[in-house]
Design an enzyme around this catalytic site. Structure first.
Site, PDB file in Angstrom:
ATOM      1  N   HIS A 526       0.738  -1.191   0.071  1.00 15.25           N
ATOM      2  CA  HIS A 526       0.038  -0.046  -0.056  1.00 15.25           C
ATOM      3  C   HIS A 526       0.899   1.320  -0.027  1.00 15.25           C
ATOM      4  CE1 HIS A 526      -3.669   2.250   0.934  1.00 15.25           C
ATOM      5  NE2 HIS A 526      -2.760   3.008   1.947  1.00 15.25           N
ATOM      6  N   ASP A 574      -1.558  -9.887  -0.481  1.00 12.49           N
ATOM      7  CA  ASP A 574      -0.642  -8.897  -1.133  1.00 12.49           C
ATOM      8  C   ASP A 574      -1.087  -8.044  -2.209  1.00 12.49           C
ATOM      9  OD1 ASP A 574       1.487  -7.761  -2.324  1.00 12.49           O
ATOM     10  OD2 ASP A 574       2.137  -9.262  -3.591  1.00 12.49           O
ATOM     11  N   GLU A 583       0.541  -2.395   3.941  1.00 10.80           N
ATOM     12  CA  GLU A 583       1.384  -1.034   3.981  1.00 10.80           C
ATOM     13  C   GLU A 583       2.839  -1.185   4.414  1.00 10.80           C
ATOM     14  OE1 GLU A 583       0.348   3.615   5.223  1.00 10.80           O
ATOM     15  OE2 GLU A 583      -0.764   1.972   6.507  1.00 10.80           O
TER      16      GLU A 583
END
Length: 715
Positions: A526, A574, A583
């Site tokens: 992310h 993922d 993240e």
């Protein structure tokens, strides 16, 4: 996540509304599987293993009996074989597993494959330089995350080059003159620079403080080990290379400068405090390159926690930077002193959990641990009694809970104070220092016990898979590595290295959580710029970035949809929109970089255990009713010089060392470790070194009989 302690609530539920507004349903995002499927039931460190390190694999199988394993080299020849050890049900992963141990095979090579019951692992290497690239890549993460500077293609490659973000160049409003939120202040502040905290464009002092501390501490630890050259000038990909200052300190300085810019100026209300954070007034969409962010920026109210993070990081700066830039060290110490005084004046300015629009709240209403950490760093930097009194009067100084069940983190920083006091020379009484060091080894022993009880050898508890769990795994490895430094006990180094195995593929998903390292690694973390999954013109995350990892709370829509019913250690996907599992963040990459630098150090030129041929004479020279003195003489009987010697022994009758000369001597229980001084670190062939100890006894002082020099047995 830990009860009542939010380890990471940055782009959490708040970003969900943005993603559900349309970005999460783009075709590029929709066709990604729920989690990367493991290609094999034989889970290994997909990068490989060190010749002198542990080498274990976890095998997913319903078989109850032991299975045969074979290690094959790149030519397909069997070079080692044995039987697995059945472990049965592994609660965190929800799998039935067995463990194969091939540590006895130390021959270097590439393309090894481990085969168990007809199933083969991903290929991996065994070599001394295994972690050299990861050491560089994991540290380069911070340069990629720099705010306020152009990221040059000559350092990062053309895919990752970008203009400077947040310098007031349209459409940015910039960070050179940032106003406060309404009611916080009536002026603007120059807060340019620093690192973007995570996948968004926010910059947070409490996360920046611990991250900077870990980056600088990695250099400190390397210095203590005599291995600092690997992090020295012109070793990393930073624009400051070649300036005579170690590159790792150059990188840390980029964030330190930002942290000091966040300090409230003299003459203003709450002067000396640190603003808690600076970020956009509202959440930016995905993807958004930093220089394209058009949101207005805001400073958020000062907090005691942020102020003490500044005090601790700046005091550490004053110690470590002094040999390289004394003027900068003085500037850091001045900022640290001002921050400490301001925090004492304002001891309960808490960051509220409600302040979560446009950035993470990082709320923290318990700051006694930050006071302890900052006092420890200021005392280590100055030796002044005021700071000593502050730390010794802290409830954390004698608490057995300085290392929480989850290690340490941005909201749990007492352990950092312990690590400082355990490793940096100071004026505390010997008994105090011994107790502090014993608390480090006790915490490390706890992590080793957890690893032994789990099929994948993970140091976190079975319920420890919360937001940023991979960062906590790496933090625990830091503690184990320091315990090994203090004691010379090889178990702790093995534990630290096995945590790397977990991060690089020996886990419930058979996936490396570090981008670009391993046969199958995270690719869609992310991030607003590394967003190839949403926009094919943008890059995937660069090699060396660590995904947050399994989070059993499922705190984003993608995780809620795709991971429902997952076992805790398998709650990861993922996917770029799974911000609660995938993240990136500076406080997760910082311990990874620390650990990679540690793992990359050579134990000897050939990568074999650093053994030595030697004889030791231990002579008690004086005994009285409760004490004794002894002289220890070590002779190198081998053909090569012994560089960076460490001698270990065990006292047979409970003797306790209270002081030493010509060596640094530490003790944990009955185990004693003596480490060279700067001037006698090398023992030439045929030469000797001598040092002395003074200690206490309880009635007798029999001499130890077994000694090891750099892990080799002495006569």
């Amino acid at each position: 996540m830990p009860p009542s302690r939010s380890l990471r609530l940055s782009t959490a539920l708040l970003t969900g509304a943005l993603l559900l507004g349309g970005l999460a349903t783009t075709p590029a995002a929709a066709d990604v599987p729920a989690a990367t499927a493991a290609t094999t039931a034989v889970r290994v460190n997909q990068v490989g293993y060190l010749p002198d390190g542990p080498k274990r694999a976890t095998v997913v199988t319903t078989a109850a009996q032991a299975l045969g394993w074979q290690l094959r080299n790149a030519s397909g020849a069997v070079v080692a074989s044995g039987s697995t050890v059945p472990r049965g049900a592994d609660a965190p992963s929800g799998q039935s597993v067995q463990v194969a141990d091939f540590s006895s095979h130390r021959a270097a090579g590439t393309g090894y494959v481990l085969t168990v019951d007809g199933t083969s692992s991903a290929p991996f290497d065994i070599r001394v330089d295994l972690y050299d690239t990861l050491r560089s890549d994991s540290m380069a993460f911070f340069h990629h995350q720099r705010s306020g500077i152009a990221i040059d293609a000559s350092l990062v490659g053309s895919a990752y080059a970008r203009p400077a973000g947040h310098l007031g160049v349209a459409p940015n409003t910039g960070d050179v003159s940032v106003p406060c939120q309404a009611g916080v202040c009536d002026y603007t502040q120059d807060v340019r620079g620093g690192w973007y905290d995570a996948g968004d464009h926010g910059k947070y002092v409490v996360n920046g403080g611990i991250s900077t501390w870990l980056v600088v501490n990695s250099f400190e630890r390397a210095e203590r080990a005599g291995k600092e050259a690997a992090l020295g000038d012109s070793t990393l990909r930073v624009p400051e290379r070649g300036n005579g200052i170690p590159d790792v300190l150059d990188e840390a300085r980029w964030e330190l400068d930002f942290l000091m810019r966040m300090q409230v100026p003299d003459g203003k209300p709450h002067a000396g405090m640190a603003f808690h954070k600076i970020h956009d007034a509202a959440w930016t969409g995905m993807p958004t390159r930093p220089e394209q962010d058009s949101q207005p920026r805001e400073l958020h109210r000062p907090s005691t926690a942020a102020t003490l993070n500044l005090a601790a990081a700046a005091a550490q700066c004053a110690r470590v930077f002094r040999p390289y830039d004394s003027a900068y060290a003085d500037r850091c110490l001045s900022a640290a002193r001002r921050a400490w005084s301001a925090a004492q004046t304002n001891p309960a300015m808490y960051a509220p959990d409600s302040d979560s629009t446009g950035g993470g709240a990082y709320g923290d209403t318990r700051v006694t641990d930050e006071f302890y950490w900052a006092a420890a760093e200021l005392y280590a930097a100055t030796g002044e009694s005021a700071y000593r009194d502050a730390l010794t009067s802290s409830s954390w100084h004698t608490s057995a809970d300085a290392f929480s069940p989850y290690g340490f983190g941005w909201a749990d920083t007492a352990a950092l104070g312990r690590l400082v006091l355990a490793t940096v020379p100071n004026g505390l009484p010997a008994a105090d220092t011994a107790r502090i060091r014993a608390s480090v080894t006790a915490a490390a022993d706890g992590y080793l016990s957890r690893m032994a009880a789990q099929g994948y050898a993970v140091p976190v508890p079975a319920d420890g898979y919360f937001w940023g769990s991979n960062g906590e795994v790496a933090n625990d490895a830091v503690v184990m590595a320091v315990a090994g430094e203090l004691t010379g006990d090889a178990r702790y180094r093995a534990g630290a290295l096995e945590t790397m195995d977990y991060l690089l593929g020996r886990n419930a998903l058979g996936l490396s959580y570090v981008t670009g390292h391993g046969e199958t690694s995270s690719q869609n973390q992310h991030h607003r710029f590394w967003a190839h999954q949403l926009d094919a013109s943008l890059p995937r995350p660069p090699a060396g970035s660590l995904a947050g990892g399994p989070n059993s709370a499922l705190q984003d829509p993608v995780a809620e949809e795709r991971l429902r019913g997952c076992a805790p250690a398998a709650c990861y996907v993922d996917h770029i929109d799974s911000y609660s599992t995938n993240e990136v963040a500076v406080n997760w990459n910082a311990p990874l970089a620390w650990l990679a630098a540690y793992a990359a150090e050579r134990t000897s030129a050939g990568g074999e255990p650093p053994t030595a041929s030697c004889t030791v004479t231990y002579a008690v020279s004086n005994v009285w009713s409760t004490g004794f003195t002894a002289t220890v003489t070590v002779k190198n009987t081998g053909p090569a010089a012994v560089d960076g010697w460490q001698l270990a022994w065990t006292y047979p009758a409970g003797q306790r060392v209270t002081s030493s000369w010509n060596a640094t001597v530490t003790q944990s229980g009955t185990a004693v470790n003596a480490r060279h001084a700067d001037w006698n670190r090398t023992i030439a062939p045929g030469a000797t070194v001598s040092f002395g100890v003074q200690g206490t006894h309880t009635g007798s002082t029999p001499s130890p009989t077994d000694f090891t020099l750099n892990a080799g047995t002495c006569a």
